[in-house]
Write an enzyme that holds these catalytic residues in place. Structure first.
Site, PDB file in Angstrom:
ATOM      1  N   ASP A 115      -0.546  -2.696  -7.947  1.00  0.00           N
ATOM      2  CA  ASP A 115      -0.467  -3.347  -6.630  1.00  0.00           C
ATOM      3  C   ASP A 115      -1.782  -3.178  -5.877  1.00  0.00           C
ATOM      4  O   ASP A 115      -2.175  -2.062  -5.555  1.00  0.00           O
ATOM      5  CB  ASP A 115       0.694  -2.710  -5.838  1.00  0.00           C
ATOM      6  CG  ASP A 115       0.978  -3.414  -4.520  1.00  0.00           C
ATOM      7  OD1 ASP A 115       0.309  -4.422  -4.218  1.00  0.00           O
ATOM      8  OD2 ASP A 115       1.885  -2.950  -3.797  1.00  0.00           O
ATOM      9  N   MET A 133      -1.042   2.151  -7.133  1.00  0.00           N
ATOM     10  CA  MET A 133      -1.759   1.425  -6.074  1.00  0.00           C
ATOM     11  C   MET A 133      -3.240   1.333  -6.463  1.00  0.00           C
ATOM     12  O   MET A 133      -3.878   2.345  -6.740  1.00  0.00           O
ATOM     13  CB  MET A 133      -1.664   2.159  -4.738  1.00  0.00           C
ATOM     14  CG  MET A 133      -0.296   2.191  -4.091  1.00  0.00           C
ATOM     15  SD  MET A 133       0.457   0.591  -3.789  1.00  0.00           S
ATOM     16  CE  MET A 133      -0.715  -0.182  -2.682  1.00  0.00           C
ATOM     17  N   HIS A 135       8.882  -2.373  -1.736  1.00  0.00           N
ATOM     18  CA  HIS A 135       7.861  -1.314  -1.757  1.00  0.00           C
ATOM     19  C   HIS A 135       7.871  -0.666  -0.375  1.00  0.00           C
ATOM     20  O   HIS A 135       7.379  -1.238   0.594  1.00  0.00           O
ATOM     21  CB  HIS A 135       6.505  -1.962  -2.082  1.00  0.00           C
ATOM     22  CG  HIS A 135       5.352  -1.021  -1.994  1.00  0.00           C
ATOM     23  ND1 HIS A 135       4.042  -1.438  -2.068  1.00  0.00           N
ATOM     24  CD2 HIS A 135       5.291   0.333  -1.841  1.00  0.00           C
ATOM     25  CE1 HIS A 135       3.230  -0.398  -1.958  1.00  0.00           C
ATOM     26  NE2 HIS A 135       3.965   0.678  -1.811  1.00  0.00           N
ATOM     27  N   MET A 170       6.243  -1.807   5.858  1.00  0.00           N
ATOM     28  CA  MET A 170       5.292  -0.870   6.492  1.00  0.00           C
ATOM     29  C   MET A 170       5.802  -0.497   7.875  1.00  0.00           C
ATOM     30  O   MET A 170       6.362  -1.342   8.587  1.00  0.00           O
ATOM     31  CB  MET A 170       3.924  -1.532   6.619  1.00  0.00           C
ATOM     32  CG  MET A 170       3.386  -2.043   5.283  1.00  0.00           C
ATOM     33  SD  MET A 170       1.734  -2.702   5.469  1.00  0.00           S
ATOM     34  CE  MET A 170       1.448  -3.365   3.830  1.00  0.00           C
ATOM     35  N   MET A 187       6.647   1.600   2.345  1.00  0.00           N
ATOM     36  CA  MET A 187       5.528   2.393   2.860  1.00  0.00           C
ATOM     37  C   MET A 187       5.999   2.928   4.205  1.00  0.00           C
ATOM     38  O   MET A 187       5.516   2.528   5.266  1.00  0.00           O
ATOM     39  CB  MET A 187       4.276   1.517   2.976  1.00  0.00           C
ATOM     40  CG  MET A 187       3.655   1.195   1.626  1.00  0.00           C
ATOM     41  SD  MET A 187       2.600  -0.273   1.654  1.00  0.00           S
ATOM     42  CE  MET A 187       3.825  -1.552   1.416  1.00  0.00           C
ATOM     43  N   ASP A 230       6.844  -5.907   0.887  1.00  0.00           N
ATOM     44  CA  ASP A 230       6.111  -4.760   1.426  1.00  0.00           C
ATOM     45  C   ASP A 230       6.650  -4.338   2.795  1.00  0.00           C
ATOM     46  O   ASP A 230       6.560  -5.099   3.757  1.00  0.00           O
ATOM     47  CB  ASP A 230       4.624  -5.120   1.555  1.00  0.00           C
ATOM     48  CG  ASP A 230       3.924  -5.120   0.211  1.00  0.00           C
ATOM     49  OD1 ASP A 230       4.073  -4.126  -0.531  1.00  0.00           O
ATOM     50  OD2 ASP A 230       3.241  -6.106  -0.106  1.00  0.00           O
ATOM     51  N   SER A 255       3.339 -10.842  -3.666  1.00  0.00           N
ATOM     52  CA  SER A 255       3.701 -10.069  -2.477  1.00  0.00           C
ATOM     53  C   SER A 255       3.800 -11.016  -1.293  1.00  0.00           C
ATOM     54  O   SER A 255       2.815 -11.690  -0.943  1.00  0.00           O
ATOM     55  CB  SER A 255       2.628  -9.023  -2.195  1.00  0.00           C
ATOM     56  OG  SER A 255       2.743  -8.608  -0.843  1.00  0.00           O
ATOM     57  N   HIS A 299       7.845  -9.394  -4.461  1.00  0.00           N
ATOM     58  CA  HIS A 299       7.403  -8.069  -3.989  1.00  0.00           C
ATOM     59  C   HIS A 299       7.455  -8.055  -2.465  1.00  0.00           C
ATOM     60  O   HIS A 299       6.889  -8.923  -1.798  1.00  0.00           O
ATOM     61  CB  HIS A 299       5.986  -7.794  -4.495  1.00  0.00           C
ATOM     62  CG  HIS A 299       5.496  -6.405  -4.193  1.00  0.00           C
ATOM     63  ND1 HIS A 299       5.901  -5.298  -4.914  1.00  0.00           N
ATOM     64  CD2 HIS A 299       4.644  -5.938  -3.247  1.00  0.00           C
ATOM     65  CE1 HIS A 299       5.306  -4.217  -4.433  1.00  0.00           C
ATOM     66  NE2 HIS A 299       4.542  -4.572  -3.405  1.00  0.00           N
TER      67      HIS A 299
HETATM   68  C1  DX5 Z   1      -0.686  -3.140   0.190  1.00  0.00           C
HETATM   69  C2  DX5 Z   1       0.557  -3.835  -0.359  1.00  0.00           C
HETATM   70  C3  DX5 Z   1       0.279  -4.865  -1.378  1.00  0.00           C
HETATM   71  C4  DX5 Z   1      -0.542  -6.025  -0.894  1.00  0.00           C
HETATM   72  C5  DX5 Z   1      -1.152  -6.703  -2.071  1.00  0.00           C
HETATM   73  O1  DX5 Z   1      -0.297  -2.053   0.950  1.00  0.00           O
HETATM   74  O2  DX5 Z   1       1.401  -2.877  -0.953  1.00  0.00           O
HETATM   75  O3  DX5 Z   1       1.477  -5.325  -1.985  1.00  0.00           O
HETATM   76  O4  DX5 Z   1       0.192  -6.937  -0.182  1.00  0.00           O
HETATM   77  O5  DX5 Z   1      -1.971  -7.711  -1.577  1.00  0.00           O
HETATM   78  P1  DX5 Z   1      -3.263  -8.182  -2.357  1.00  0.00           P
HETATM   79  O6  DX5 Z   1      -2.819  -8.708  -3.673  1.00  0.00           O
HETATM   80  O7  DX5 Z   1      -3.846  -9.211  -1.445  1.00  0.00           O
HETATM   81  O8  DX5 Z   1      -4.161  -6.974  -2.504  1.00  0.00           O
HETATM   82 ZN    ZN Z   2       3.122  -3.515  -2.243  1.00  0.00          ZN
END
Ligand code: DX5
Ligand code: ZN
Length: 253
Positions: free
Chosen positions: A200, A162, A91, A62, A93, A60, A33, A58
């Protein structure tokens, strides 16, 4: 035995070997990620993890609304697209979901996953992602029931479990995710479809083998990968990816 028969047997064996290699290659995927990467040199960070043997990027997203954090959008996705041939696994969010999907598809995403609670029409959102040429995934928070899968198992391409509450990297793995993975794996087997099963949150060398044994095939790891090694070492990610793979080998596939 004629030469033709011998050649036929040899090419049959070669074909079997090729299938085995391809299958072996695709069994477990490691998806760092970039949330935990150094954003000041993101392109290099993406290229370096893939050069070290990771399979997927990956990504992320947000929005400071669905989750209490704000990260990156389609512009950053298009900026890293030319840096690698590896699939970009977005991903989302974010809430609402649909408006931003075409933008990520245009920006070069290969997989787009979303949280069912963030979409008013889950089936429509899955269709929208696929119409834009991407694989579609559903993401399950620790408290989200798998029943959201009930009427979409014939459509989805990926299930993302998750193992932390979404919003931040570096959190601790929530063990109940293992049971959820087992249930999801059973549903996938029953469907007879080729659906990826991804985890994840909080994945590291201490728990990745157990996670694989629970039926997972795709492993997101943020802080475990990008937090490893010395910043000055161009091969800094080689050892952590190799260590994750050697733990995966213990899972027996
Ligand atoms: C959390 C993200 C993850 C996160 C994983 O909301 O979706 O992808 O970055 O990070 P680690 O592996 O550090 O938990
Ligand atoms: Zn993620």
């Amino acid at each position: 035995m004629s030469l033709n028969v011998i050649m036929g047997k040899v090419s049959g064996r070669m074909r079997n070997l090729k299938v085995k290699l391809v299958k072996g290659f695709s069994m477990y995927k490691i998806a760092p990620s970039i949330l935990s990467a150094n954003f000041a040199k993101l392109g290099e960070e993406v290229a370096n993890v893939i050069a070290s043997g990771a399979d997927i990027i990956h990504f992320d997203v947000m929005d400071n609304h669905y989750v209490p954090n704000l990260t990156i959008g389609p512009l950053v996705c298009s900026a890293i697209r030319p840096v690698t041939q590896a699939p970009i696994d977005v991903h989302l969010m974010v809430k609402p979901v649909d408006r931003i999907i075409p933008d990520f598809a245009k920006a070069g995403a290969n997989i787009i996953s979303f949280h069912p609670e963030a979409s008013e029409h889950v089936d429509r959102t899955i269709g929208l992602i696929q119409e834009h040429g991407c694989k579609a995934g559903l993401v399950f928070n620790p408290s989200t029931p798998l029943s959201y899968l009930d009427h979409v198992m014939d459509k989805i391409d990926l299930i993302l479990i998750m193992s932390v509450n979404p919003g931040f990297g570096g959190q601790k793995f929530i063990p109940s995710a293992l049971d959820k993975l087992r249930s999801a794996r059973q549903k996938i087997n029953e469907s007879g479809r080729d659906i990826m099963l991804e985890i994840d949150g909080g994945v590291n060398t201490n728990n990745i083998a157990e996670i694989a044994k629970a039926g997972c095939d795709t492993f997101v790891a943020g802080s475990a990968v990008y937090g490893a090694g010395k910043d000055t070492d161009p091969h800094r990610y080689d050892s952590i990816i190799a260590a994750l793979r050697s733990e995966l080998a213990k899972a027996g596939k």
